[in-house]
Design a protein around this motif. Structure first.
Motif, PDB file in Angstrom:
ATOM      1  N   LYS A 299       0.280  -1.217  -0.121  1.00 28.65           N
ATOM      2  CA  LYS A 299       0.349  -0.477   0.443  1.00 28.65           C
ATOM      3  C   LYS A 299       1.387   1.334   0.139  1.00 28.65           C
ATOM      4  O   LYS A 299       0.412   2.195  -0.975  1.00 28.65           O
ATOM      5  CB  LYS A 299      -0.613   0.384   1.446  1.00 28.65           C
ATOM      6  CG  LYS A 299      -2.312  -1.089   1.270  1.00 28.65           C
ATOM      7  CD  LYS A 299      -2.949  -0.743   2.403  1.00 28.65           C
ATOM      8  CE  LYS A 299      -1.834  -1.079   3.963  1.00 28.65           C
ATOM      9  NZ  LYS A 299      -2.020  -2.469   4.051  1.00 28.65           N
ATOM     10  N   THR A 300       2.596   1.143   1.009  1.00 30.49           N
ATOM     11  CA  THR A 300       2.808   2.530   0.828  1.00 30.49           C
ATOM     12  C   THR A 300       2.944   2.424  -1.204  1.00 30.49           C
ATOM     13  O   THR A 300       3.296   3.912  -0.834  1.00 30.49           O
ATOM     14  CB  THR A 300       3.604   2.205   1.388  1.00 30.49           C
ATOM     15  OG1 THR A 300       3.568   1.146   2.755  1.00 30.49           O
ATOM     16  CG2 THR A 300       5.029   3.083   2.088  1.00 30.49           C
ATOM     17  N   MET A 301       3.949   2.313  -1.359  1.00 26.53           N
ATOM     18  CA  MET A 301       3.969   2.689  -2.528  1.00 26.53           C
ATOM     19  C   MET A 301       3.102   2.460  -4.054  1.00 26.53           C
ATOM     20  O   MET A 301       3.479   3.545  -4.272  1.00 26.53           O
ATOM     21  CB  MET A 301       4.394   1.409  -3.799  1.00 26.53           C
ATOM     22  CG  MET A 301       5.174   0.977  -4.341  1.00 26.53           C
ATOM     23  SD  MET A 301       6.606   1.647  -4.053  1.00 26.53           S
ATOM     24  CE  MET A 301       6.201   3.401  -4.684  1.00 26.53           C
ATOM     25  N   GLN A 329       8.783   5.028   9.950  1.00 29.73           N
ATOM     26  CA  GLN A 329       8.704   3.950   9.375  1.00 29.73           C
ATOM     27  C   GLN A 329       8.302   4.566   7.614  1.00 29.73           C
ATOM     28  O   GLN A 329       9.325   4.372   6.760  1.00 29.73           O
ATOM     29  CB  GLN A 329       8.370   3.198  10.076  1.00 29.73           C
ATOM     30  CG  GLN A 329       8.765   1.942   9.964  1.00 29.73           C
ATOM     31  CD  GLN A 329       8.290   0.982  10.418  1.00 29.73           C
ATOM     32  OE1 GLN A 329       6.974   0.446  10.209  1.00 29.73           O
ATOM     33  NE2 GLN A 329       8.592   0.075  11.479  1.00 29.73           N
ATOM     34  N   HIS A 330       7.581   5.120   7.722  1.00 27.40           N
ATOM     35  CA  HIS A 330       6.674   5.990   6.077  1.00 27.40           C
ATOM     36  C   HIS A 330       7.781   6.673   6.145  1.00 27.40           C
ATOM     37  O   HIS A 330       7.903   6.442   4.626  1.00 27.40           O
ATOM     38  CB  HIS A 330       5.602   6.748   7.044  1.00 27.40           C
ATOM     39  CG  HIS A 330       4.669   5.531   6.895  1.00 27.40           C
ATOM     40  ND1 HIS A 330       4.176   4.546   5.776  1.00 27.40           N
ATOM     41  CD2 HIS A 330       3.435   5.288   7.017  1.00 27.40           C
ATOM     42  CE1 HIS A 330       3.081   4.248   5.440  1.00 27.40           C
ATOM     43  NE2 HIS A 330       2.311   4.373   6.313  1.00 27.40           N
ATOM     44  N   PHE A 331       8.246   7.699   6.835  1.00 25.60           N
ATOM     45  CA  PHE A 331       9.212   9.520   6.015  1.00 25.60           C
ATOM     46  C   PHE A 331       9.954   8.381   5.697  1.00 25.60           C
ATOM     47  O   PHE A 331      11.216   9.499   4.414  1.00 25.60           O
ATOM     48  CB  PHE A 331       9.478   9.882   7.437  1.00 25.60           C
ATOM     49  CG  PHE A 331       9.728  10.639   6.886  1.00 25.60           C
ATOM     50  CD1 PHE A 331       9.781  11.521   6.460  1.00 25.60           C
ATOM     51  CD2 PHE A 331      11.667  10.894   7.733  1.00 25.60           C
ATOM     52  CE1 PHE A 331      10.767  12.940   6.571  1.00 25.60           C
ATOM     53  CE2 PHE A 331      12.309  11.413   7.335  1.00 25.60           C
ATOM     54  CZ  PHE A 331      11.702  12.182   6.312  1.00 25.60           C
ATOM     55  N   ILE A 393      -4.456   8.652   4.401  1.00 27.81           N
ATOM     56  CA  ILE A 393      -4.386   8.172   6.389  1.00 27.81           C
ATOM     57  C   ILE A 393      -4.486   7.319   6.192  1.00 27.81           C
ATOM     58  O   ILE A 393      -5.034   6.315   6.049  1.00 27.81           O
ATOM     59  CB  ILE A 393      -5.677   8.131   6.387  1.00 27.81           C
ATOM     60  CG1 ILE A 393      -6.440  10.238   6.518  1.00 27.81           C
ATOM     61  CG2 ILE A 393      -6.042   8.256   7.665  1.00 27.81           C
ATOM     62  CD1 ILE A 393      -7.708   9.692   6.940  1.00 27.81           C
ATOM     63  N   ASP A 394      -3.458   6.654   6.663  1.00 27.72           N
ATOM     64  CA  ASP A 394      -2.849   5.254   6.995  1.00 27.72           C
ATOM     65  C   ASP A 394      -3.397   4.518   7.829  1.00 27.72           C
ATOM     66  O   ASP A 394      -4.129   5.558   9.089  1.00 27.72           O
ATOM     67  CB  ASP A 394      -1.295   5.410   7.160  1.00 27.72           C
ATOM     68  CG  ASP A 394      -1.124   3.078   6.688  1.00 27.72           C
ATOM     69  OD1 ASP A 394      -1.671   2.902   6.432  1.00 27.72           O
ATOM     70  OD2 ASP A 394       0.203   3.308   7.237  1.00 27.72           O
ATOM     71  N   GLU A 395      -3.990   3.565   8.467  1.00 26.92           N
ATOM     72  CA  GLU A 395      -4.604   2.051   9.453  1.00 26.92           C
ATOM     73  C   GLU A 395      -5.958   3.718  10.097  1.00 26.92           C
ATOM     74  O   GLU A 395      -6.106   3.629  10.882  1.00 26.92           O
ATOM     75  CB  GLU A 395      -3.479   2.711  10.443  1.00 26.92           C
ATOM     76  CG  GLU A 395      -2.120   1.207  10.150  1.00 26.92           C
ATOM     77  CD  GLU A 395      -2.758   0.331   9.690  1.00 26.92           C
ATOM     78  OE1 GLU A 395      -3.437  -0.192   9.975  1.00 26.92           O
ATOM     79  OE2 GLU A 395      -1.764  -0.142   9.241  1.00 26.92           O
TER      80      GLU A 395
HETATM   81 MG    MG Z   1       1.524  -0.221   5.339  1.00 28.08          MG
END
Ligand code: MG
Ligand code: ADP
Length: 699
Positions: A299-301, A329-331, A393-395
């Motif tokens: 999903k991050t991609m 982590q995302h950063f 928005i994640d999670e």
């Molecule tokens: Mg993730």
């Protein structure tokens, strides 16, 4: 008309029916459907009963009644009623309402009893059967299906029996039914082949036969789900017609640069989802899309590429994560992907220093900062963007409604930013349709190639030493281990005691200086939590003992073992989330489900299913079937938008999908429901039941 004007209902009973069952008007009563039916045509003989049979009806005479128990150490009081017909005897058992049961069931009297036969202490019995007067002579054996209504202790104690309710419903039907208006337009009834409302209501209460009953049930379920979906989709249609979305016509240079430098090719599912998002961004309407994909599905991609489309079109983008660790982590990941593009990205969290913060604020305002990753710190009032075009928005379920509403307002003066909500919680499709109302749903249903399966093992207490030895071997090979304890109720002292005891035991088996064990739980301050978590993420601790706080997306590729204590206490979806914390690196990974001493067969089956599949959607479906949609991870907080009366989101998924597709076609023909043909629908949607929160305004 109010119920109290029916025969035998005075103000007192009316008040009771209202308080206990929410029944106030005759209309309420007509929509108070039986929850079960008894086939009065079939009367079983006691001699033919076997344990494990479904509910049966017997006609039997009371031989004797006896109260047992209630003394010290003997458990609660029970009433045993021995009954017999000419083929055998059995016991009826009551734990409640002993007094009036004993009074009613006098030896020598005969009743119809209805319930599920089981065996206790070697004797056949029925616990808490329903009781009815025997049919008048001559009528026995007449096929007739009769409804069973839910009731409460207070209602029973007031002498309102199932029979009483049936009489009231019968009276309500004869009074109100002839003037009852059809709630669905003629063309809907025709096109969907439904029975009319009057027929449905009569037969849901007093079915003439099984076929009439199933037609009635179908009609009422369809009506309920159709109106629900219509109300949800109507908002979406209104929004998509109000052209208030930022148009992002091109893919843009940053997207292409990033794409060219990707170390892998996108999966088919990732490509499909990006296409779906692209269409939204070009449409001229605001995007409100939910992106579902199992942990590790990439999903991050998708988030990165979507943000780059925004940037390529001259807008800014932000990504909000629920915790500091996740934001970091995302950063880190996103920075890596952005390197070839030269696009500037910054991290904003609660612990960002003042100077850095000031620079970020300035960059956002003058537009030199294109992408901001952060925690809820990025929705604070002091943060303002020059041109926010996209918010991710994640999670999703970790955020409250208010927090999301504030994101919405971050493009002052201009159209609202496009919104993409990402969740790793697989939710059955039918539930997602309902839970997320008018959001569009995209699913990444394919894993990147090369992922190794996670070996899942169910073990009991007798294997604990073997488990610790196994953990030692893994640690010796340089791996890390999660140990998770259930903490279902934050306030439960017991759970904390288990966690602490578990931690102490692990520390004693894995002593310093050879081993380092970190612990994270909900009672720690945020600093403590972050510190301990960071120690594990950085590899300074070998074992992380925790409650479920880690389930939110933490990425520790080096962790290869997930131990879940008292696994039977978790839902399948939650277990699946936890398991997804391992298997992120190249090593073989393991998930060990430790089961408690007393585990029911059903729980054991659930845990075995965990061992046999890694498909989150399969597990979520199963979870929903067993525990209902309200209990699914992530749904309790947001809650279902309506209370359903007869349909079930878990069990009626086919009707639900059909109702949704049909509602959509109705709106395509008449988006604002202005046609006089649709007047009955507009009237129905005005009822409180269907006035649903507009999710597009809050997500
Ligand atoms: Mg993730
Ligand atoms: P999610 O956010 O859905 O849990 P991530 O986006 O973190 O998943 O991806 C998990 C891992 O898979 C990351 O290391 C990522 O680099 C990698 N990945 C993503 N997409 C692909 C792909 N198409 N092929 C190979 N690896 C991929």
């Amino acid at each position: 008309m109010e119920i109290q004007f029916l025969h035998g209902v005075g103000p007192k009973r009316a008040a009771l029916l209202k308080a206990e069952l929410g029944l106030e008007t005759v209309g309420d009563l007509l929509r108070f459907y039986p929850f079960r039916y008894i086939d009065r045509g079939v009367i079983h003989k006691i001699g033919s009963l076997e344990p494990g049979m479904a509910d049966v009806q017997i006609l039997a005479t009371v031989i004797k009644t006896e109260v047992q128990g209630g003394g010290a150490g003997k458990g609660g009081k029970r009433l045993y009623v021995r009954v017999a017909d000419n083929t055998g005897e059995l016991d009826l058992v009551f734990f409640k309402g002993l007094g009036w049961m004993a009074e009613k069931l006098t030896p020598g009297s005969t009743f119809l009893f209805f319930g599920k036969p089981s065996v206790f202490n070697g004797r056949l019995n029925i616990v808490h059967p329903e009781i009815d007067s025997p049919p008048p002579p001559g009528e026995a054996g007449n096929a007739s299906i009769s409804g069973v209504y839910s009731s409460t202790e207070k209602i029973k104690n007031a002498g309102i029996t199932g029979r009483t309710i049936q009489k009231l419903v019968a009276e309500a039907l004869s009074l109100a039914l002839p003037t009852m208006e059809e709630t669905l337009p003629d063309y809907v009834i025709r096109e969907k082949g439904l029975v009319p409302l009057q027929y449905a209501l009569r037969n849901i209460h007093f079915p003439t036969d099984n076929s009439a009953l199933s037609k009635a049930v179908y009609r009422l379920k369809f009506e309920e789900l159709f109106l629900l979906q219509l109300s949800l989709l109507k908002q979406k249609f209104v929004r998509s017609r109000a052209a208030n979305g930022i148009v992002m016509p091109k893919v843009g240079e940053p997207f292409n640069r990033c794409y060219d430098f990707l170390p892998f090719t996108l999966t088919k599912a990732q490509k499909r989802v990006i296409r779906e998002i692209r269409e939204d961004l070009m449409s001229g309407s605001q995007m409100n899309r939910l992106l579902q994909g199992d942990v590790g599905s990439g999903k991050t991609m998708v988030a990165v590429l979507t943000m780059l489309i925004a940037v390529g079109n001259g807008y800014q983008a932000c990504l909000m994560a629920p915790t500091e660790v996740l934001a970091q982590q995302h950063f880190a990941n996103i920075s890596k992907y952005l390197e070839p593009t030269g696009v500037r990205v910054e991290l904003l969290t609660g612990s960002t220093g003042t100077a850095a913060r000031r620079a970020i604020h300035a960059g956002l305002e003058d537009g030199s900062l294109s992408i901001l990753v952060g925690t809820h710190a990025l929705i604070e009032d002091t943060v303002s963007f020059k041109a926010l075009g996209l918010a991710i928005i994640d999670e999703q379920h970790r955020f409250g409604v208010d927090q999301r509403a504030r994101l919405w307002a971050k493009n002052p003066g201009g159209p609202p930013p496009h919104v993409l909500v990402m969740t790793a919680t697989p939710i059955p499709r039918t539930l997602a349709m309902t839970l997320y109302g008018d959001l569009d749903v995209s699913v990444i249903d394919e894993m990147p190639p090369g992922r190794k399966p996670i070996k899942t093992i169910l073990a009991g207490e007798n294997k604990r030493m073997a488990l610790y030895n196994f953990m030692k071997k893994q640690i010796a090979a340089g791996r890390q281990v999660f140990v998770v304890y259930p903490l279902i109720f934050e306030s439960e002292k017991m759970d904390y005691q288990n966690l602490e005891r578990g931690y102490e035991e692990i520390v004693s088996y894995f002593p310093l200086p050879q081993y380092k064990v970190a612990i994270v739980h909900g009672k720690q301050t945020n600093e403590e939590k972050n510190f301990n978590m960071a120690a594990f993420v950085a590899g300074r601790a070998n074992i992380l003992v925790s409650t479920t706080v880690i389930e939110v997306g933490v990425d520790v590729p080096n962790a290869s073992v997930m131990v879940i204590e008292s696994a039977e206490r978790f839902g399948l979806s939650q277990l699946h989330q936890l398991r997804g914390r391992v298997g992120r690196g190249s090593d073989e990974s393991f998930c060990i489900l430790m089961k408690g001493q007393k585990v029911s067969n059903e729980s054991k089956k659930r845990l075995e299913l965990m061992c046999s599949t890694e498909d989150g959607f399969v597990l979520a479906e199963e979870d929903m079937k067993m525990r209902g949609p309200g209990d699914l991870e992530g749904t309790a907080q947001s809650g279902l938008p309506v209370t359903l009366n007869i349909a079930s989101i878990a069990k009626d998924s086919l009707i639900l999908s059909d109702a949704r597709a049909y509602a959509s076609s109705v709106l395509e023909r008449d988006p604002a429901l202005e046609s006089p043909l649709n007047a009955p629908l507009v009237a129905e949607l005005r009822r409180e039941k269907y006035s649903i929160r507009d999710y597009s305004k809050i997500s």
